[in-house]
Write a protein that holds these residues in place. Structure first.
Motif, PDB file in Angstrom:
ATOM      1  N   ASP A  77       0.838  -1.190   0.000  1.00 53.69           N
ATOM      2  CA  ASP A  77       0.000   0.000   0.000  1.00 53.69           C
ATOM      3  C   ASP A  77       0.879   1.248   0.000  1.00 53.69           C
ATOM      4  N   VAL A  78       1.992   1.158   0.723  1.00 53.31           N
ATOM      5  CA  VAL A  78       2.938   2.258   0.863  1.00 53.31           C
ATOM      6  C   VAL A  78       4.333   1.701   0.611  1.00 53.31           C
ATOM      7  N   VAL A  79       5.131   2.444  -0.158  1.00 50.09           N
ATOM      8  CA  VAL A  79       6.522   2.078  -0.398  1.00 50.09           C
ATOM      9  C   VAL A  79       7.394   3.179   0.187  1.00 50.09           C
ATOM     10  N   VAL A  80       8.265   2.789   1.115  1.00 48.04           N
ATOM     11  CA  VAL A  80       9.221   3.712   1.713  1.00 48.04           C
ATOM     12  C   VAL A  80      10.573   3.419   1.081  1.00 48.04           C
ATOM     13  N   VAL A  81      11.216   4.462   0.538  1.00 54.28           N
ATOM     14  CA  VAL A  81      12.517   4.292  -0.103  1.00 54.28           C
ATOM     15  C   VAL A  81      13.533   5.170   0.609  1.00 54.28           C
ATOM     16  N   ARG A  82      14.558   4.538   1.150  1.00 55.28           N
ATOM     17  CA  ARG A  82      15.614   5.228   1.901  1.00 55.28           C
ATOM     18  C   ARG A  82      16.855   5.386   1.023  1.00 55.28           C
ATOM     19  N   PRO A 112      19.396  15.874   4.309  1.00 58.83           N
ATOM     20  CA  PRO A 112      19.341  17.132   3.562  1.00 58.83           C
ATOM     21  C   PRO A 112      20.354  17.225   2.420  1.00 58.83           C
ATOM     22  N   ASP A 113      21.433  16.497   2.498  1.00 57.23           N
ATOM     23  CA  ASP A 113      22.447  16.565   1.444  1.00 57.23           C
ATOM     24  C   ASP A 113      21.961  16.007   0.109  1.00 57.23           C
ATOM     25  N   HIS A 114      20.891  15.230   0.124  1.00 61.77           N
ATOM     26  CA  HIS A 114      20.385  14.630  -1.108  1.00 61.77           C
ATOM     27  C   HIS A 114      19.212  15.402  -1.714  1.00 61.77           C
ATOM     28  N   GLY A 115      18.843  16.499  -1.105  1.00 62.26           N
ATOM     29  CA  GLY A 115      17.673  17.244  -1.550  1.00 62.26           C
ATOM     30  C   GLY A 115      17.700  17.614  -3.020  1.00 62.26           C
ATOM     31  N   HIS A 116      18.806  18.159  -3.483  1.00 61.44           N
ATOM     32  CA  HIS A 116      18.889  18.573  -4.884  1.00 61.44           C
ATOM     33  C   HIS A 116      18.955  17.358  -5.816  1.00 61.44           C
ATOM     34  N   ALA A 117      19.794  16.401  -5.486  1.00 61.24           N
ATOM     35  CA  ALA A 117      19.971  15.225  -6.350  1.00 61.24           C
ATOM     36  C   ALA A 117      18.685  14.424  -6.511  1.00 61.24           C
ATOM     37  N   LEU A 118      17.836  14.452  -5.491  1.00 60.59           N
ATOM     38  CA  LEU A 118      16.617  13.634  -5.511  1.00 60.59           C
ATOM     39  C   LEU A 118      15.350  14.449  -5.732  1.00 60.59           C
ATOM     40  N   LYS A 119      15.478  15.656  -6.255  1.00 58.42           N
ATOM     41  CA  LYS A 119      14.300  16.522  -6.367  1.00 58.42           C
ATOM     42  C   LYS A 119      13.199  15.908  -7.214  1.00 58.42           C
ATOM     43  N   GLU A 120      13.533  15.202  -8.278  1.00 62.11           N
ATOM     44  CA  GLU A 120      12.494  14.573  -9.099  1.00 62.11           C
ATOM     45  C   GLU A 120      11.858  13.390  -8.380  1.00 62.11           C
ATOM     46  N   VAL A 121      12.663  12.626  -7.665  1.00 63.34           N
ATOM     47  CA  VAL A 121      12.130  11.514  -6.875  1.00 63.34           C
ATOM     48  C   VAL A 121      11.227  12.064  -5.772  1.00 63.34           C
ATOM     49  N   ASP A 122      11.710  13.087  -5.073  1.00 64.04           N
ATOM     50  CA  ASP A 122      10.908  13.705  -4.012  1.00 64.04           C
ATOM     51  C   ASP A 122       9.580  14.236  -4.557  1.00 64.04           C
ATOM     52  N   ALA A 125       6.852  11.734  -4.647  1.00 64.03           N
ATOM     53  CA  ALA A 125       6.456  11.168  -3.355  1.00 64.03           C
ATOM     54  C   ALA A 125       5.282  11.934  -2.747  1.00 64.03           C
ATOM     55  N   LEU A 126       4.559  11.253  -1.876  1.00 64.08           N
ATOM     56  CA  LEU A 126       3.509  11.904  -1.105  1.00 64.08           C
ATOM     57  C   LEU A 126       4.043  12.465   0.209  1.00 64.08           C
ATOM     58  N   ALA A 127       5.222  12.003   0.617  1.00 62.52           N
ATOM     59  CA  ALA A 127       5.896  12.535   1.807  1.00 62.52           C
ATOM     60  C   ALA A 127       7.394  12.331   1.633  1.00 62.52           C
ATOM     61  N   VAL A 128       8.157  13.306   2.114  1.00 62.95           N
ATOM     62  CA  VAL A 128       9.621  13.216   2.128  1.00 62.95           C
ATOM     63  C   VAL A 128      10.060  13.436   3.568  1.00 62.95           C
ATOM     64  N   ALA A 129      10.682  12.409   4.143  1.00 62.26           N
ATOM     65  CA  ALA A 129      11.109  12.444   5.538  1.00 62.26           C
ATOM     66  C   ALA A 129      12.631  12.465   5.618  1.00 62.26           C
ATOM     67  N   SER A 130      13.126  13.002   6.726  1.00 63.23           N
ATOM     68  CA  SER A 130      14.570  13.011   6.936  1.00 63.23           C
ATOM     69  C   SER A 130      15.001  12.060   8.043  1.00 63.23           C
ATOM     70  N   GLU A 131      14.049  11.530   8.796  1.00 57.12           N
ATOM     71  CA  GLU A 131      14.335  10.613   9.901  1.00 57.12           C
ATOM     72  C   GLU A 131      13.333   9.463   9.893  1.00 57.12           C
ATOM     73  N   PRO A 132      13.773   8.251  10.276  1.00 57.03           N
ATOM     74  CA  PRO A 132      12.835   7.126  10.353  1.00 57.03           C
ATOM     75  C   PRO A 132      11.625   7.404  11.243  1.00 57.03           C
ATOM     76  N   ALA A 133      11.814   8.164  12.310  1.00 53.22           N
ATOM     77  CA  ALA A 133      10.680   8.475  13.204  1.00 53.22           C
ATOM     78  C   ALA A 133       9.590   9.243  12.466  1.00 53.22           C
ATOM     79  N   GLN A 134       9.962  10.062  11.505  1.00 54.27           N
ATOM     80  CA  GLN A 134       8.950  10.782  10.730  1.00 54.27           C
ATOM     81  C   GLN A 134       8.126   9.825   9.875  1.00 54.27           C
ATOM     82  N   VAL A 135       8.762   8.784   9.371  1.00 58.03           N
ATOM     83  CA  VAL A 135       8.030   7.775   8.603  1.00 58.03           C
ATOM     84  C   VAL A 135       7.005   7.101   9.512  1.00 58.03           C
ATOM     85  N   VAL A 136       7.414   6.768  10.731  1.00 56.74           N
ATOM     86  CA  VAL A 136       6.488   6.169  11.699  1.00 56.74           C
ATOM     87  C   VAL A 136       5.330   7.119  11.966  1.00 56.74           C
TER      88      VAL A 136
END
Length: 148
Positions: A77-82, A112-122, A125-136
């Motif tokens: 239902d949800v795919v989390v990609v780290r 945060p260092d990947h923000g620019h490189a992953l802008k199209e991937v982000d 997405a329906l959510a972009v998190a920086s910590e596993p706790a945010q995914v939870v």
């Protein structure tokens, strides 16, 4: 409501364990790739026979691993990609694109260092998190409507 969540991406840190532990008590079933690096790399040669050329050794493993990955993403239902900091995760980018093409709810996890490189991937997405706790927290909110 129950969620099936596929955890894709880097295998060198404990982010998966953090999410699974944080989601204890929520109605979530987690799945993901084989995270034993040696098993993942060598499964093709171990199962289908050794290859002298590393390219074919890797190809056999990638194809067998793709069976699991395709099934896991298709069923989720949800795919989390780290995306981790240590290596370029082309496989994670591929998984994110595959999930987006299937119309899966996509949560991206990176620093945060990947923000620019992953802008199209982000952007897919329906959510972009920086910590596993945010995914939870995302999963908890989706399932219960409760804020952290």
């Amino acid at each position: 409501m129950m969620l099936k969540v596929y955890l894709s991406g880097e295998i060198h840190t404990d982010w998966r364990e953090q999410i699974v532990a944080g989601a204890a008590g929520l109605d979530v079933i987690f799945s993901g790739p084989v995270t034993d690096h040696a098993a993942s790399d060598d499964c093709g040669a171990e199962i289908l026979g050794a290859e002298d050329d590393k390219v074919w050794h890797d190809r056999k493993g990638a194809q067998i691993n793709a069976i699991r990955t395709r099934k896991g993403i298709a069923d989720a239902d949800v795919v989390v990609v780290r995306f981790g900091d240590q290596y370029k995760q082309w496989n994670a980018a591929f998984d994110a694109g595959y999930a987006a093409a299937l119309g899966k709810s996509l949560v991206i996890l990176h620093g945060p260092d990947h923000g620019h490189a992953l802008k199209e991937v982000d952007a897919a997405a329906l959510a972009v998190a920086s910590e596993p706790a945010q995914v939870v927290d995302v999963l908890r909110y989706v399932l219960t409507g409760k804020l952290p």
